[in-house]
Design a protein around this motif. Structure first.
Motif, short mmCIF file in Angstrom:
data_model
loop_
_atom_site.label_atom_id
_atom_site.label_comp_id
_atom_site.label_asym_id
_atom_site.label_seq_id
_atom_site.Cartn_x
_atom_site.Cartn_y
_atom_site.Cartn_z
N UNK A 263 -9.20 1.33 6.14
CA UNK A 263 -9.41 2.54 7.07
C UNK A 263 -11.02 3.44 7.02
N UNK A 264 -10.98 3.20 8.59
CA UNK A 264 -12.24 3.73 9.09
C UNK A 264 -12.08 5.18 9.43
N UNK A 265 -12.58 5.30 10.47
CA UNK A 265 -12.77 7.30 10.71
C UNK A 265 -11.29 8.03 10.67
N UNK A 280 -8.32 4.01 13.27
CA UNK A 280 -9.59 2.83 13.65
C UNK A 280 -10.04 2.16 12.54
N UNK A 281 -10.55 1.52 12.42
CA UNK A 281 -10.69 0.20 11.32
C UNK A 281 -12.32 0.23 11.44
#
Lengths: 343, 343, 343, 343
Positions: A263-265, A280-281
Motif C-alpha cells: 500500500x502507498x498513501x 493507492x500503490x
C-alpha cells in the motif's frame, strides 16, 4: 569544517533529478554548482529545471571550469569506474549510484582510488536511510526478533529497463540494475556475507515487447545461504507493470519483522461492493523512498564536510556486485555457485 | 443417493478433533459413528468429547464391529498406506490427511486401491476450500492477473513437530509435514507441474531444544522452476514460535495477487505510543483455516454421497510427495534436482 | 435435559434464511421442524430450500399442527409483540430479531409474557456473539484500555430498506431497523445507560429513488451522553451502496480499541498503478457476521435446552428501543432528549 | 519577483521549531533571519539550534532592528491579534498558526489589517497540504464518491495541553486548540458552511492530573448540520495518551473515502502469538504531518514572493473560530446552537 559542499551532478537523467531535488530543496549545506551529461538536450533541460548555470558534456570539462567539492554519479554502470577514478583523481568526494560497477576489478579500482586520494566514497543504497528500514535495523540490533534466520527481499519495478540495463555485457541485467538494493539489504540485515547462491530466471514478457537481448529475463528468484547458516531470498520482476514494490520480511529466532507494504498513501475509497476497496500503490521508487533519498544525501553532505566515513561505502557496493556475479553464473550454469568462485 | 454418510475417524489426535468438529457440528449429512486410535487414553478422551459410543484401537476392529461408509485418516504419515488400503479394501470412501504417504510407491498403491475398489479418495488440502484461496483461484482463472509468472507460498508453524514428524525416515520432515500445503498450492495456482527444485535448509533452534534427529532443519527455502517456465518459492519455519503464518503471493503478467495476511482478528488496541498498535495473529491452523476445514469435509461428504470425484485427490497428493522427495534430495546433495529423477 | 430443540421459524425471508442455515447446518442440537410466513410463495420456497415438510401461513396454525419447543421470529417489527405473546402463551422459547418492538409498552408486554410463561427470550443482537466483538468485550473487561470514555459505532447498509422499514409508524425507521445493533453495542461496551441523546438526520438519496415516506432519512448521526459521563456516537447510512460496513471504535482512559474493519477477505489484487490495490469489502451482513449468526443460535439452543437465561434478552432489547424513541424525538423536535422523557 | 523571502519567526516553542525546520532545511527560497520570543531561554535555545543570529523578546524590536519580509506567528492564541496587526502594519506577510484568534472581532481585525496593508495572510491548516488530504480533495472534486453526505474528523493528542490552552478565557479550550484542524477539514471537504452544532463534553482524566480549570473537558463530540443538509462529526480526546491520531472518513452519495490511518511506519513485528502483531503509531503531529508542514511553508513562501493569495487564509481561520464559539456555547447551554447566533 566548510559551511557548504559544492556538488557537480554527473548524469542528468531520472536518478539525477531525484538527487538534484534533494540537493537543491532539502540539503541547505549543499550547493549544486554544475551538471554533466553527454546528451546536450537532457543536460540543458535538467540544468534549467534546477537553475544550474554551469553544465558540460564531460566531467573533465566541468573539473576544468568550475570549482566544486564532490560529485554525484548517476550514469550507466559501465561508466562508473572511469568517472569515479577521474573524480577521485581530482580530489572530489564521490556519491556513486548502484550498482557500483560491472565487476570486482572495477570495484577494487574505485575503492583504491578513493582511498589513495582521501575522498569520501558513498554508495547509493538509499534504503539504508529510509526511516522504516532504519527503524527495522535499530530493532534487529536491539534483539527484537533475535538472530535473523531467514530473510526475503523483493523489488518489482513497473517499466522495461533501457537496453543497456538489460544486457549482461553492459550492466549484469536485472539482478544488478533492479536488485542491487536487495543484495545489500539481505546482507546488511542478516549481518552475514553470502556463502553460496542459486538463481532461477524466467522470460515471460520479453517477446511481446520485442526484447531480443541474449539471456534477457524479467523474473528472477535467488536462493542464498549465508556464512552464518542463515537463508535468504531475493525476487525481482521487471517490468511488473502493477507499480513499484519493495518489501522485506525477516524471521528471527524470536519472531518476524516486516518492512514496507504494498500500500502507498493512506487514502481508501470504495464505491462498488462488487469491486471492493481501492488504495493507492507506490507508483515509482522516488515516491516510495522520498525520505531515503533526502536522508542519504544529507548523510553524504555531512560525511564530506566532516571527513567522516559514510555508513555505506565501497565495501558494501563490492559485495552486492559479487552477489550479482555469482547469481548470474548460477542461472547460466544451472547450479549453486559459491561466492569464493567469484571473489 | 443416501441421506447421510456414516464416518469412522482414524486417529484421535489434534487433526482428528478438527475433523470431528466439522463432522459433528457443521456437516449435518454426516454422522460420526466410530473412532480408531492405538492409544487408549487419547481414543477415549476424543470419543467422549464428541459423544461417540464406538471406539477401537484398530481400523480392522472398527470395520468388523460397526457399519460405516467412509474413513477420515489423520494418523502419522508412515501409517497412511496400510490404513488406506484396508479402508479401500472394505469399500470405504477415504479422506486422507496430508502428506499422502512416504513415497511414490505408497501413493501409487493407495490410488490403485481406491480406483480398484471404486471409493472416493480426497486429500486433506483444506486450503483449496478456504474462502480466500478459493476466491483467489476464481480470479486467477478469470484472468485477473494474467498468466502467473512467480508464486511464493509460506507456512510457518509455532511449535516443534513431534519426533516422527521431523525424522526423514518416518515422515520426510518439515518439507512434507508442514509444507505439503505449499507444494500443493504453488502447483495448483501456477497451473503447471514442477520441473526442477533447489532447496536450502538451516537448523537454528534444534540444539537448544535437544533435537538430535539427523538432518533436522527448522528453516527451509525452496526454489522451483515449473514446466511452463514459471518460478516458485516455498518457505517453511517450524518452530517459528510467533504464531501460525500461511500466506501466498503471485505475480502474473498483468499484476499481483496476495492471499491471506499476517493479521488475525480485526481487533486493534493501542495503549502506549512507544509500543504502538497491537493486533491478534492467528495462533493455530484450525483458527486460520476454520472455514477451510468445514468446507473440505462438506465436499468429502457430498462427493461420497453422490459418487462424484472430489476436487483434490490422489494425483494432487502424489505430486506434493514428489516435490518433497526432489526437494529433500536437493538439500542432501546440494544441487538442483529434476522431478524426472524421482518420478 | 432434552437432546434436541425443535424449532419453528416464523418469517421466511432473508433473515429467516440466515437462521435456517444456522439451525440446519451448524446447530446439531436443533431441528428445524416448521416454517411460518403469511406469503405462500416465500414460505414454500424457503421450506423447500431447507427441506422442511411442515409450513403454515400463521403461527397459531403451526402450533396446532406440529410439536416444537421454540420459535425464531424474523418478521417485521410491527408483528413482534403479537407473535411473541402467542409463542410465550404456548410455552415456546423465543428468539426474537431486532428491533424488539415498536414501543416500550410492547417490549414490556413481551418481557412480562415470557417471564410469566417461563420461556427463554433471546434478542437477535448477533454482534455480541461475533468472535471479534466478543474478544473486544473480553479485553475491555480485563482493563486493556481502562474505563471507556468515548465510543463510536456505525452501520452502513447497501440497499434501500422496504417501505415498512423506513416508515416511522411501522418501524421507527433506520435508527431502529439498521442501527439497533449500534444502540445495543455502545450501551453494552460502555457499561452504562444512555442519559440523553441528540440526533441529526439527512435525506440525500430519497428523491432519486422515489421515496415519499414522511420523515424519511438516509443519513443519521447520534450524539449520546451516558449516565457515567461517557460519550457515544452512532452513525447510519442506508442505502450507502458501497457495501456492508459495521465498525466500532472505543477510546478508554488508557488507550484505543477498534473492532472490525472496512476490508473483507484478505485477497488483494493490483494490476494498474494508477488505480492501485483492490481488496474485497463485505457485501452483506450475513457475510460479515457469519460466525455471529451461528454462535448466537448455538447460544439460544443451549439456553433453551438447559433453561439458562441467555446473555442478551428482553432488557437489552428494551433499552435499544428506548434509545431509538428518544433519538427519533430528538431529530423531530430539534433538541437533546433525556431518556427519562421516554422511559 | 524577489529571489528569497526573509522570515522572522514569532514564538520559539515547539510549533516554531517545526516551522524553523521547514524554513531552514526544506525551503531554499526562504531565509530565517530573526526569532522573537518573550522568554529569553527558549528564545536563545531555538535561535542557536537553527543558527539564527538575530533574536528579540518583542516583534517591535525585531522590526526595528532587522530587515525581513514576513512573519511566522506560533505564539498562544490570545497574542495573535496584536502580533498580526503589528506585522501587517509594518508590511510583513503573515503566516498565522491556528486557532486564528479568540473571537470573531479579533479575526475581523486581522483580516482587515492584512487587506489594508496588502500583505499575504495564510492560516496554519497544514492538513490541507498533507499529500493524503490533498489527494482526497482531488478525488472528491473529481466526483469519486459523489456529493459528500456525512463527514467525520477526529484529532486525539497524547499530552495534557498547557494551562492557557485549556482555559476558555485564554484559548477556547480543546475545541479550538486541538480540533481547529477538524473544524477546517469538515467544512473544506463537505464544501459547505456549518448551519448548527451540538456538542457534548466529558472530563475523565482532569482530576487525576490536578486540573482545576473551570469547564475543563478531555473528551468532546461535535454533531454538525451543514447548510447543504450534510452531517458532520468531530471528536477530540486530549490527553489520549496512546499516540497522535488524526483521521477522516467521508461518505458520499456514491461511496466512502478514508484519509489517514492509525498505523504509523510500515514496520511490523510479532514475537509472541498471545500478544500478536505490533506496528508503530504516530507519536506526534510533526511526525504525522511531516510533509504537510513542509508543503504549507513552501506555499506561504511562494505566495509571499509572487503576491498570490494563499489557498487557506483569513476566511477559513474565521470559520473555524465561529464553529468553536458555537460549539462552546452548545455544551455550556446544553442545546444545539445555530451559527447565525455567533456570526
Amino acid at each position: 569544517m566548510p559551511n557548504s559542499l559544492r556538488v557537480c551532478l554527473v548524469g542528468a537523467g531520472r536518478a539525477a533529478k531525484v538527487h538534484a531535488n534533494s540537493l537543491v530543496h532539502h540539503t541547505p549545506k549543499a550547493e549544486l554548482v554544475a551538471i554533466v551529461d553527454p546528451i546536450p538536450d537532457v543536460l540543458r533541460q535538467t540544468a534549467e529545471q534546477f537553475g544550474v548555470q554551469s553544465y558540460y558534456t564531460s566531467l573533465v570539462e566541468a573539473i576544468q571550469n568550475v570549482e566544486f567539492d564532490a560529485v554525484v554519479i548517476t550514469t550507466p554502470t559501465f561508466t562508473h569506474k572511469d568517472l569515479a577514478l577521474t573524480a577521485a583523481g581530482a580530489g572530489k568526494h564521490i556519491f556513486l549510484e548502484k550498482p557500483m560497477a560491472l565487476n570486482l576489478q572495477e570495484c577494487d579500482a574505485i575503492i583504491h582510488s578513493a582511498t589513495q586520494n582521501g575522498v569520501i566514497l558513498q554508495l547509493g543504497f538509499m534504503r539504508r536511510f529510509d526511516p522504516e528500514f532504519a527503524e527495522a535495523e535499530r530493532r534487529i540490533l536491539a534483539g527484537a526478533i533475535g538472530q535473523p534466520m531467514l530473510i526475503k527481499s523483493l523489488t518489482h519495478g513497473p517499466g522495461l529497463p533501457p537496453p543497456w540495463a538489460r544486457d549482461l555485457t553492459t550492466s549484469n541485467g536485472m539482478l544488478a540494475e533492479v536488485n542491487s538494493h536487495d543484495w545489500d539489504t539481505v546482507r546488511w540485515l542478516m549481518g552475514s556475507n553470502y556463502e553460496r547462491v542459486y538463481v532461477e530466471v524466467a522470460n515471460f514478457k520479453g517477446a511481446a515487447r520485442n526484447v531480443d537481448t541474449p539471456n534477457f529475463y524479467d523474473n528472477v528468484l535467488v536462493n542464498i545461504r549465508f556464512e552464518n547458516g542463515g537463508l535468504g531470498s531475493i525476487s525481482g520482476v521487471c517490468p511488473c507493470d502493477y507499480g513499484y514494490d519493495a518489501r522485506v520480511e525477516i524471521v528471527g529466532e524470536k519472531g518476524i519483522l516486516q518492512i514496507g507494504e504494498l500500500k502507498g498513501q493512506a487514502v481508501l475509497i470504495c464505491t462498488d461492493r462488487d469491486q471492493g476497496l481501492i488504495t493507492p500503490i507506490y507508483r515509482t521508487w522516488p515516491e516510495r523512498f522520498a525520505w531515503g533519498y533526502i536522508r542519504e544525501m544529507e548523510h553524504f553532505v555531512d560525511s564530506s564536510l566532516t571527513g567522516t566515513p559514510p555508513k555505506v561505502g565501497g565495501a558494501e557496493g563490492r559485495w552486492a556486485v559479487a552477489g550479482v556475479l555469482a547469481g548470474t553464473r548460477s542461472f547460466l550454469e544451472e547450479r549453486p555457485v559459491y561466492l569464493n568462485e567469484v571473489l
